[in-house]
Design a protein around this motif. Structure first.
Motif, PDB file in Angstrom:
ATOM      1  N   MET A   1       0.849  -1.197   0.000  1.00 20.80           N
ATOM      2  CA  MET A   1       0.000   0.000   0.000  1.00 20.80           C
ATOM      3  C   MET A   1       0.874   1.233   0.000  1.00 20.80           C
ATOM      4  N   VAL A   2       0.533   2.185  -0.810  1.00 17.71           N
ATOM      5  CA  VAL A   2       1.366   3.379  -0.947  1.00 17.71           C
ATOM      6  C   VAL A   2       1.192   4.274   0.266  1.00 17.71           C
ATOM      7  N   ARG A   3       2.284   4.678   0.851  1.00 18.34           N
ATOM      8  CA  ARG A   3       2.217   5.586   1.980  1.00 18.34           C
ATOM      9  C   ARG A   3       1.933   6.989   1.500  1.00 18.34           C
ATOM     10  N   ARG A   4       0.999   7.652   2.144  1.00 20.32           N
ATOM     11  CA  ARG A   4       0.669   9.018   1.772  1.00 20.32           C
ATOM     12  C   ARG A   4       0.870   9.921   2.976  1.00 20.32           C
ATOM     13  N   VAL A   5       1.318  11.113   2.723  1.00 17.70           N
ATOM     14  CA  VAL A   5       1.508  12.068   3.795  1.00 17.70           C
ATOM     15  C   VAL A   5       0.159  12.550   4.284  1.00 17.70           C
ATOM     16  N   THR A   6      -0.075  12.517   5.573  1.00 16.03           N
ATOM     17  CA  THR A   6      -1.328  12.993   6.138  1.00 16.03           C
ATOM     18  C   THR A   6      -1.072  14.300   6.857  1.00 16.03           C
ATOM     19  N   VAL A   7      -1.898  15.280   6.606  1.00 15.83           N
ATOM     20  CA  VAL A   7      -1.739  16.589   7.213  1.00 15.83           C
ATOM     21  C   VAL A   7      -2.979  16.902   8.022  1.00 15.83           C
ATOM     22  N   ARG A   8      -2.819  17.235   9.295  1.00 18.27           N
ATOM     23  CA  ARG A   8      -3.945  17.573  10.136  1.00 18.27           C
ATOM     24  C   ARG A   8      -3.995  19.070  10.345  1.00 18.27           C
ATOM     25  N   SER A 178      19.905  10.197   0.859  1.00 17.82           N
ATOM     26  CA  SER A 178      19.586   8.936   0.214  1.00 17.82           C
ATOM     27  C   SER A 178      18.193   8.542   0.663  1.00 17.82           C
ATOM     28  N   ALA A 179      17.395   7.938  -0.232  1.00 18.09           N
ATOM     29  CA  ALA A 179      16.012   7.643   0.133  1.00 18.09           C
ATOM     30  C   ALA A 179      15.460   6.504  -0.706  1.00 18.09           C
ATOM     31  N   THR A 180      14.398   5.899  -0.212  1.00 17.21           N
ATOM     32  CA  THR A 180      13.615   4.941  -0.998  1.00 17.21           C
ATOM     33  C   THR A 180      12.482   5.709  -1.668  1.00 17.21           C
ATOM     34  N   ASP A 181      11.476   6.116  -0.876  1.00 20.43           N
ATOM     35  CA  ASP A 181      10.377   6.895  -1.426  1.00 20.43           C
ATOM     36  C   ASP A 181      10.732   8.376  -1.475  1.00 20.43           C
ATOM     37  N   SER A 218       7.631   0.805  -7.617  1.00 21.51           N
ATOM     38  CA  SER A 218       6.934   1.359  -6.459  1.00 21.51           C
ATOM     39  C   SER A 218       6.775   2.858  -6.679  1.00 21.51           C
ATOM     40  N   VAL A 219       5.524   3.317  -6.793  1.00 21.36           N
ATOM     41  CA  VAL A 219       5.228   4.696  -7.169  1.00 21.36           C
ATOM     42  C   VAL A 219       4.238   5.293  -6.176  1.00 21.36           C
ATOM     43  N   SER A 220       4.502   6.515  -5.710  1.00 22.31           N
ATOM     44  CA  SER A 220       3.573   7.194  -4.805  1.00 22.31           C
ATOM     45  C   SER A 220       2.790   8.303  -5.493  1.00 22.31           C
ATOM     46  N   ALA A 221       3.315   8.838  -6.596  1.00 24.67           N
ATOM     47  CA  ALA A 221       2.632   9.915  -7.319  1.00 24.67           C
ATOM     48  C   ALA A 221       3.207  10.006  -8.724  1.00 24.67           C
ATOM     49  N   VAL A 222       2.446  10.598  -9.622  1.00 22.31           N
ATOM     50  CA  VAL A 222       2.925  10.829 -10.980  1.00 22.31           C
ATOM     51  C   VAL A 222       2.921  12.324 -11.267  1.00 22.31           C
ATOM     52  N   LEU A 223       3.796  12.737 -12.160  1.00 26.91           N
ATOM     53  CA  LEU A 223       3.859  14.122 -12.626  1.00 26.91           C
ATOM     54  C   LEU A 223       3.343  14.163 -14.052  1.00 26.91           C
ATOM     55  N   LEU A 224       2.256  14.889 -14.247  1.00 24.06           N
ATOM     56  CA  LEU A 224       1.589  14.964 -15.543  1.00 24.06           C
ATOM     57  C   LEU A 224       1.678  16.374 -16.112  1.00 24.06           C
ATOM     58  N   GLN A 225       2.049  16.456 -17.389  1.00 23.45           N
ATOM     59  CA  GLN A 225       1.994  17.724 -18.122  1.00 23.45           C
ATOM     60  C   GLN A 225       0.694  17.696 -18.929  1.00 23.45           C
ATOM     61  N   VAL A 226      -0.231  18.574 -18.557  1.00 22.62           N
ATOM     62  CA  VAL A 226      -1.569  18.568 -19.127  1.00 22.62           C
ATOM     63  C   VAL A 226      -1.654  19.548 -20.285  1.00 22.62           C
TER      64      VAL A 226
END
Length: 482
Positions: A1-8, A178-181, A218-226
């Motif tokens: 499951m992709v980890r997503r940043v949660t903001v409160r 250095s990082a994974t995600d 393993s992907v958490s987000a994509v960058l799209l040029q619209v």
């Protein structure tokens, strides 16, 4: 499951500063995993996912690299359901707890139902960034910005045009060696999504397993040029699940119909959902992706912000909406970057550094070590342009730069598509196998957009169907593996 940043959101205050009347608007954001700074630079004894037996080199420590955490996006300010802002209003947003761990934020800023012509700017302790310019009453437009932030986490958005304002937090940049995600991997621009309203309606899903560039990763987000055929009524596009990033466009006319922008879209499970309310057709190119938690550990794809020139070379933002002082019919001027009163700098548009280039006689916009090109005349035949000097950029050696978030500003000789691609490709406007145009240039007008490109030997490729003067400004660069 992709980890997503949660903001409160733990406290909200609304404020508008108009004339002599003063009130404060604040939104305090806390990261849910605030106790564990997973994006912080590796230090002894800290859980950061890297091999503790592999020492960091001095060269690695010298590069101020960051990972990108997609943030929802999260709404910071939105007055679409309340009273419009008066021209010249200011909205203050606090990102104090984000700023404690972060060096910059990715913002999606939109202005709608403008009361009059005017600029929208975003100011932090690091400086002021003109986001866009509205051409007149009723105008609407959007811009994606990388905004450096200082320790106080304060942002001030000034709307000279008045009307409705939407500010979304799309991501945060946190220091990492250095990082994974959170690593950004640019890919050659290629169309992966097309929605034709007449036959498919307003909304469509894209299954990620159908995209070759993302298969098995393993992907958490994509960058799209619209790129969208907006039509005579204007409209908007939303991408993502729940809280969606939005881009808005004013009505268009004649052959000057295509509008676009860069979107950072977190995944909705194994798909993304795009909703379109405008014109006849929406197309989206994949230009990169953000790695997920199961990606390998690496420095490849970490982000380094590009510093500005000296403060004396930065103009008044209200006077630099475009090289000619003009804005397009959709209100998009030339967002440049200036230095704030603190003396700390933020990336500056190459257009703001033209005079320095003339004086220094160097290929860079303001002397050795500065990247980008300013006012380069480009035609329909693609040509290579050097955006990374041989001396490197932002403390990163030339051979460690594999991509860039590039601000593309075009002042057209006529109305026509502009394509800016990675240096290993030869872009041809409207070529189906190379994706859609980066933007549409218009005669005598200046327009600007942010894009993500691969960089090969310091170069990118560019073409302009009807001819245009291009300014290409690296606002951040991406590392290759050491």
């Amino acid at each position: 499951m992709v980890r997503r940043v949660t903001v409160r959101i733990v406290g909200v205050g609304v404020a508008v500063l108009v004339g002599a009347g003063v009130a404060l608007a604040g939104t305090r954001l806390l990261l849910a995993d605030d106790s564990a700074r997973t994006g912080a630079p590796p230090v002894a004894g800290q859980e950061n996912g890297r091999d503790p037996d592999v020492p960091l080199t001095n060269a690695a420590r010298a590069i101020a690299s960051n990972r990108l955490e997609p943030a929802g996006p999260q709404s910071l300010f939105d007055n679409r359901s309340s009273e419009p802002l008066k021209p010249g209003a200011e909205v203050n947003v606090s990102l104090l707890d984000v700023a404690e761990a972060s060096t910059a934020v990715v913002l999606a800023v939109s202005a709608l139902d403008a009361t009059r012509a005017g600029a929208v700017t975003v100011t932090s302790s690091a400086g002021t960034i003109p986001a866009m310019r509205l051409a007149g009453p009723g105008g609407q437009t959007s811009s994606t910005l990388i905004v450096p932030i200082a320790g106080d986490g304060a942002l001030r958005v000034r709307d000279e045009a008045g009307g409705r304002l939407v500010v979304q937090l799309a991501g945060t940049l946190t220091p990492s060696f250095s990082a994974t995600d959170g690593r950004v991997v640019p890919v050659p621009s290629r169309e992966i999504f097309r929605l034709v309203k007449a036959t498919e309606g307003h909304e469509k899903e894209l299954a990620l397993d159908a995209v070759l560039e993302l298969s098995g990763k393993s992907v958490s987000a994509v960058l799209l040029q619209v790129a969208a055929d907006v039509g005579v009524d204007g409209g908007f596009v939303r991408a993502g699940d729940e809280d969606r990033q939005e881009l808005f466009w004013s009505a268009t006319k004649g052959a000057d119909r295509t509008r676009g922008g860069l979107m950072l879209v977190p995944l909705d499970g194994d798909k993304i959902t795009i909703h379109y309310e405008a014109g006849t057709e929406l197309r989206a190119d994949l230009v990169g992706y953000v790695t997920g938690p199961d990606a390998p550990q690496s420095a490849e794809g970490l982000i380094v912000l590009v510093p500005p020139p000296s403060p004396s070379e930065s103009p008044n933002p209200s006077e630099s909406a475009s090289p000619s002082g003009a804005a397009g019919p959709d209100g998009v001027g030339n967002p440049s970057r200036t230095t704030g009163p603190s003396g700390a700098g933020v990336p500056s548009s190459a257009a703001d550094r033209t005079d320095a280039a003339d004086k220094s006689g160097t290929a860079g916009p303001s002397g050795a070590g500065d990247g980008g090109v300013s006012g380069e005349d480009v035609g329909a035949e693609a040509e290579k342009l050097t955006v990374i000097p041989a001396a490197g950029l932002a403390g990163v050696p030339f051979d460690r730069i594999g991509g860039a978030f590039l601000r593309v500003t075009a002042q057209g000789a006529g109305t026509g598509e502009v394509a800016v691609r990675g240096g290993a490709t030869t872009p041809v406007p409207a070529a189906a196998d190379q994706g859609n145009p980066t933007m549409l240039a218009a005669a005598g007008l200046s327009r600007s957009t942010l894009t993500l490109v691969t960089v090969t030997d310091g170069e990118v490729s560019a073409s302009a169907e009807a001819g245009a003067a291009l300014t290409l400004t690296p606002e951040a660069v991406l590392l290759t593996a050491p």
